[in-house]
Design a protein around this motif. Structure first.
Motif, PDB file in Angstrom:
ATOM      1  N   ALA A 120       0.807  -1.224   0.000  1.00  0.00           N
ATOM      2  CA  ALA A 120       0.000   0.000   0.000  1.00  0.00           C
ATOM      3  C   ALA A 120       0.840   1.274   0.000  1.00  0.00           C
ATOM      4  N   MET A 121       2.142   1.157  -0.007  1.00  0.00           N
ATOM      5  CA  MET A 121       3.000   2.335   0.144  1.00  0.00           C
ATOM      6  C   MET A 121       3.015   3.258  -1.072  1.00  0.00           C
ATOM      7  N   MET A 122       2.740   2.742  -2.249  1.00  0.00           N
ATOM      8  CA  MET A 122       2.759   3.590  -3.437  1.00  0.00           C
ATOM      9  C   MET A 122       1.771   4.749  -3.304  1.00  0.00           C
ATOM     10  N   GLU A 123       0.549   4.457  -2.876  1.00  0.00           N
ATOM     11  CA  GLU A 123      -0.454   5.505  -2.700  1.00  0.00           C
ATOM     12  C   GLU A 123      -0.018   6.514  -1.640  1.00  0.00           C
ATOM     13  N   TYR A 124       0.505   6.002  -0.529  1.00  0.00           N
ATOM     14  CA  TYR A 124       0.951   6.894   0.542  1.00  0.00           C
ATOM     15  C   TYR A 124       2.073   7.810   0.055  1.00  0.00           C
ATOM     16  N   CYS A 125       3.034   7.246  -0.644  1.00  0.00           N
ATOM     17  CA  CYS A 125       4.180   8.048  -1.110  1.00  0.00           C
ATOM     18  C   CYS A 125       3.754   9.101  -2.116  1.00  0.00           C
ATOM     19  N   LEU A 126       2.906   8.738  -3.058  1.00  0.00           N
ATOM     20  CA  LEU A 126       2.492   9.705  -4.076  1.00  0.00           C
ATOM     21  C   LEU A 126       1.670  10.850  -3.485  1.00  0.00           C
ATOM     22  N   VAL A 127       0.722  10.521  -2.639  1.00  0.00           N
ATOM     23  CA  VAL A 127      -0.088  11.559  -2.009  1.00  0.00           C
ATOM     24  C   VAL A 127       0.785  12.421  -1.093  1.00  0.00           C
ATOM     25  N   PHE A 128       1.644  11.780  -0.333  1.00  0.00           N
ATOM     26  CA  PHE A 128       2.511  12.497   0.605  1.00  0.00           C
ATOM     27  C   PHE A 128       3.443  13.451  -0.130  1.00  0.00           C
ATOM     28  N   MET A 129       3.982  13.023  -1.266  1.00  0.00           N
ATOM     29  CA  MET A 129       4.885  13.885  -2.039  1.00  0.00           C
ATOM     30  C   MET A 129       4.184  15.151  -2.506  1.00  0.00           C
ATOM     31  N   GLY A 130       2.924  15.035  -2.885  1.00  0.00           N
ATOM     32  CA  GLY A 130       2.170  16.219  -3.289  1.00  0.00           C
ATOM     33  C   GLY A 130       2.073  17.242  -2.174  1.00  0.00           C
TER      34      GLY A 130
END
Length: 150
Positions: A112-122
């Motif tokens: 599930a980390m891909m979603e967390y990383c992408l949203v967090f980077m924004g």
């Protein structure tokens, strides 16, 4: 009350106003940024981004609020500490972001980390750009006023 105390009181009120303006701008900016993953979740099939959005939004709100409050304290103490403050904020923000993502990794797992990383980077880039632009303007406006007074 002498003129130095009056000047210091005016300076403190100006600094509080700048801190409040920074927090208000941050909240408005973060509200707009929150629309992006919310709309992506609703209008596409990327999945549910609610929890990653809440984590990233919480991180951003806390960092921006602390940033504004600490800047106010440093600024009231004088201009000498501001360069150190700006450098320290960047380092602490990055370390706190990494720590937040590591905790997310342990809680939600690798898949599930891909979603967390992408949203967090924004959110991370948004608060980094806001910090840079806002305080560059504040520093430049005071520098130009100081140069006019010489």
């Amino acid at each position: 009350m002498n003129s130095d105390e009056t000047y210091n009181d005016m300076l403190k009120e100006e600094i509080k106003g700048i801190s409040r303006r920074y927090i208000l701008q941050s909240l408005c900016l973060l509200a707009v940024v929150t629309l992006i993953p919310t709309l992506l979740s609703l209008l596409t099939n990327v999945g549910n981004l609610t929890v990653p959005t809440i984590v990233a939004l919480s991180f951003a709100v806390v960092v921006e609020a602390v940033d504004a409050l600490v800047w106010g304290k440093v600024r009231q103490a004088g201009d000498e500490g501001l360069p150190t403050f700006y450098t320290a904020v960047s380092g602490f923000r990055m370390l706190l972001a990494l720590a937040t993502l590591v905790v997310c990794y342990f809680v939600v797992g690798r898949d599930a980390m891909m979603e967390y990383c992408l949203v967090f980077m924004g959110y991370y880039f948004t608060i980094m750009i806001h910090h840079s632009v806002f305080f560059a303007r504040i520093s430049n406006s005071h520098t130009s006023c100081d140069n006019e007074n010489k």
